[in-house]
Design a protein around this motif. Sequence first.
Motif, mmCIF file in Angstrom:
data_model
loop_
_atom_site.group_PDB
_atom_site.id
_atom_site.type_symbol
_atom_site.label_atom_id
_atom_site.label_comp_id
_atom_site.label_asym_id
_atom_site.label_seq_id
_atom_site.Cartn_x
_atom_site.Cartn_y
_atom_site.Cartn_z
ATOM 1 N N ALA C 112 0.831 -1.208 0.000
ATOM 2 C CA ALA C 112 0.000 0.000 0.000
ATOM 3 C C ALA C 112 0.863 1.255 0.000
ATOM 4 O O ALA C 112 0.584 2.228 -0.710
ATOM 5 C CB ALA C 112 -0.931 -0.010 1.214
ATOM 6 N N ARG C 115 2.235 1.868 -3.463
ATOM 7 C CA ARG C 115 1.262 2.537 -4.332
ATOM 8 C C ARG C 115 1.173 4.019 -3.978
ATOM 9 O O ARG C 115 1.051 4.872 -4.854
ATOM 10 C CB ARG C 115 -0.112 1.880 -4.180
ATOM 11 C CG ARG C 115 -0.143 0.445 -4.691
ATOM 12 C CD ARG C 115 0.070 0.340 -6.168
ATOM 13 N NE ARG C 115 -1.063 0.882 -6.889
ATOM 14 C CZ ARG C 115 -1.446 0.530 -8.087
ATOM 15 N NH1 ARG C 115 -0.765 -0.385 -8.758
ATOM 16 N NH2 ARG C 115 -2.472 1.085 -8.665
ATOM 17 N N LEU C 132 -6.505 -6.682 -4.110
ATOM 18 C CA LEU C 132 -5.804 -5.416 -4.314
ATOM 19 C C LEU C 132 -5.685 -5.064 -5.783
ATOM 20 O O LEU C 132 -5.414 -5.928 -6.618
ATOM 21 C CB LEU C 132 -4.390 -5.485 -3.731
ATOM 22 C CG LEU C 132 -4.280 -5.566 -2.224
ATOM 23 C CD1 LEU C 132 -2.816 -5.716 -1.832
ATOM 24 C CD2 LEU C 132 -4.873 -4.316 -1.592
ATOM 25 N N ASP C 133 -5.815 -3.802 -6.069
ATOM 26 C CA ASP C 133 -5.700 -3.320 -7.432
ATOM 27 C C ASP C 133 -4.237 -3.057 -7.782
ATOM 28 O O ASP C 133 -3.792 -1.918 -7.853
ATOM 29 C CB ASP C 133 -6.539 -2.039 -7.562
ATOM 30 C CG ASP C 133 -6.408 -1.426 -8.949
ATOM 31 O OD1 ASP C 133 -6.152 -2.177 -9.906
ATOM 32 O OD2 ASP C 133 -6.549 -0.198 -9.049
ATOM 33 N N ILE C 134 -3.486 -4.163 -7.971
ATOM 34 C CA ILE C 134 -2.088 -4.041 -8.402
ATOM 35 C C ILE C 134 -1.861 -5.037 -9.537
ATOM 36 O O ILE C 134 -2.593 -6.014 -9.662
ATOM 37 C CB ILE C 134 -1.072 -4.334 -7.265
ATOM 38 C CG1 ILE C 134 -1.222 -5.773 -6.728
ATOM 39 C CG2 ILE C 134 -1.221 -3.328 -6.127
ATOM 40 C CD1 ILE C 134 -0.073 -6.199 -5.831
ATOM 41 N N GLY D 104 -7.287 6.141 1.044
ATOM 42 C CA GLY D 104 -6.783 5.425 -0.106
ATOM 43 C C GLY D 104 -5.605 4.543 0.278
ATOM 44 O O GLY D 104 -5.599 3.943 1.348
ATOM 45 N N TRP D 105 -4.601 4.507 -0.580
ATOM 46 C CA TRP D 105 -3.460 3.635 -0.343
ATOM 47 C C TRP D 105 -2.702 4.013 0.928
ATOM 48 O O TRP D 105 -2.205 3.151 1.650
ATOM 49 C CB TRP D 105 -2.504 3.676 -1.532
ATOM 50 C CG TRP D 105 -3.012 2.982 -2.736
ATOM 51 C CD1 TRP D 105 -3.422 3.563 -3.900
ATOM 52 C CD2 TRP D 105 -3.178 1.562 -2.922
ATOM 53 N NE1 TRP D 105 -3.826 2.603 -4.801
ATOM 54 C CE2 TRP D 105 -3.680 1.368 -4.241
ATOM 55 C CE3 TRP D 105 -2.943 0.446 -2.126
ATOM 56 C CZ2 TRP D 105 -3.955 0.097 -4.762
ATOM 57 C CZ3 TRP D 105 -3.218 -0.819 -2.636
ATOM 58 C CH2 TRP D 105 -3.715 -0.996 -3.937
ATOM 59 N N GLY D 106 -2.589 5.321 1.198
ATOM 60 C CA GLY D 106 -1.877 5.742 2.408
ATOM 61 C C GLY D 106 -2.565 5.231 3.660
ATOM 62 O O GLY D 106 -1.920 4.709 4.569
ATOM 63 N N LEU D 108 -4.618 2.691 3.811
ATOM 64 C CA LEU D 108 -4.484 1.234 3.844
ATOM 65 C C LEU D 108 -3.132 0.828 4.422
ATOM 66 O O LEU D 108 -3.042 -0.116 5.218
ATOM 67 C CB LEU D 108 -4.650 0.663 2.423
ATOM 68 C CG LEU D 108 -4.474 -0.846 2.310
ATOM 69 C CD1 LEU D 108 -5.424 -1.601 3.237
ATOM 70 C CD2 LEU D 108 -4.686 -1.309 0.859
ATOM 71 N N SER D 109 -2.084 1.552 4.054
ATOM 72 C CA SER D 109 -0.761 1.200 4.595
ATOM 73 C C SER D 109 -0.727 1.406 6.106
ATOM 74 O O SER D 109 -0.079 0.656 6.837
ATOM 75 C CB SER D 109 0.349 1.992 3.900
ATOM 76 O OG SER D 109 0.424 3.310 4.390
#
Lengths: 156, 156, 156, 156
Positions: C112, C115, C132-134, D104-106, D108-109
């Motif tokens: 994450a 990204r 996950l969208d990867i 978002g991704w942040g 989620l991390s």
Amino acid sequence: MRGPLVAVVGGSTCTPQEAEWAAAVGRLLAERQAVLLCGGLGGVMAAAARGAKQAGGLTVGILPGNDPADANPDIDVPLATGMGEMRNALIVRAAGAMIAIGGGWGTLSEIALARRIETPVVGFHDSFTAGLDIPRVQLPEEAVRWALEQARRGKV
Amino acid sequence: MRGPLVAVVGGSTCTPQEAEWAAAVGRLLAERQAVLLCGGLGGVMAAAARGAKQAGGLTVGILPGNDPADANPDIDVPLATGMGEMRNALIVRAAGAMIAIGGGWGTLSEIALARRIETPVVGFHDSFTAGLDIPRVQLPEEAVRWALEQARRGKV
Amino acid sequence: MRGPLVAVVGGSTCTPQEAEWAAAVGRLLAERQAVLLCGGLGGVMAAAARGAKQAGGLTVGILPGNDPADANPDIDVPLATGMGEMRNALIVRAAGAMIAIGGGWGTLSEIALARRIETPVVGFHDSFTAGLDIPRVQLPEEAVRWALEQARRGKV
Amino acid sequence: MRGPLVAVVGGSTCTPQEAEWAAAVGRLLAERQAVLLCGGLGGVMAAAARGAKQAGGLTVGILPGNDPADANPDIDVPLATGMGEMRNALIVRAAGAMIAIGGGWGTLSEIALARRIETPVVGFHDSFTAGLDIPRVQLPEEAVRWALEQARRGKV
């Protein structure tokens, strides 16, 4: 936002003279609405936090370990970093100005880093900072006045 | 694992004498299979890396910014940290021993932190380290011999 | 400078299938002159490092603790950070591209973050990354090809 | 020490629904004497800080950049780290519990890292956290009650 963040740095053990200076600095910072930033542990850090709390101030401790319970009892906001001594760099970076009282190698590394990244730093007329090219004062009042002037001027 | 990690720290600009020392230190470290660790930029760091590469060594640069392309051309492994000057603490922490050459406040902060966290550190007989209580040498050969002895002894 | 830095991330324990993928990825990266970057410990990290060393590659381990001896035996450059899990962010930041194999919450946090800060990351078609969208691949060859293309394109 | 540190994490832009949840969470935390910890910027962070200040609470912002002036106007203690997105790990580490809202991704991390290092984390019933195995709530009251129970239980 409250007043400026002023860091007080020094040894986790200290002399009675240093503790007295630190407590006075803490109290004066609190009276002028500054937030006390420190390493959150004993010695100079504990004395400064105690002084600040006695004057109703706000205290933040940036701790080396993972447990907020490591903070001295006068820390309002114990930030456990888990970064060890690398947390010193966070203190120096976040502070609008810094007051160094006594201390050993750890404090020296903070003073030098402060000069490197342009955090204004002032020391007392003690033997420890004797050889360093930094502004020095003899009284807590002078240290606090200098630090607040610098912090209000703002960093880049 | 290769040989020990030895950090060479110093200014991003330096005197011809310092560059000569750094290049010799880099070369000698490489000849003894040590890995050169440094801040990856110019001055002392670039001279040490150049010396190490000329002797076929391995060089690691721990960079302050986000772009590995900031590294000098003799860095094999450019580690972009995005941590600014806080990356200095990573160098000091990761090194098995450290050699300081000249430098200013940044280097002083690294020397002091090394003492604080017990990374062995040696300096040259230059004016900059004159007031510090650290071992000092006059020749690159002595610095490298001392650093490798310390690094092999192990930290912790 | 050597080839690009490619991180391989995954659990410190892993399935035989994951270990096989990791070893193949490590070997292929080494054959293409990439430097293997990882967390330096067991499981996927150890398998990838072993694969890389068997093909004569260079391996860098960014360790959570203070002791370089914590690194697995196939790490050439063990960088002890003393930052705990925060060291994951260093791996993601320094990598030119990242390959994720299995893993748990720690690996998810790395994916994450990758990204978030635009480090290109690819996963395998395993259950873990299913939601996950990867980009995802089925074979080590595809993962390595994708990662090297991305790393050579460069990050900002 | 004040009450526990509870982190609120989420996007620097957010939907009106998320802003409403964040403001209510901030207000409820303040009413229960918890200290609000966040990333100090806009979106969910700004809404949570505004809610906390309206209820007379204390707010701490751990900023990615070097300038405390980047903080939103409701941050009492703006801690500039200069560490970029790596500062997320400091938030997760220092928090006694964490409430995630959208993101978002942040974000989620941060959730994944929280699970990894055992900082209790709760999410709302929104699409973003749908696939994650974390406790979820529908109302700000539930999120705050859960977070305070967890934080008082203590970490480590």
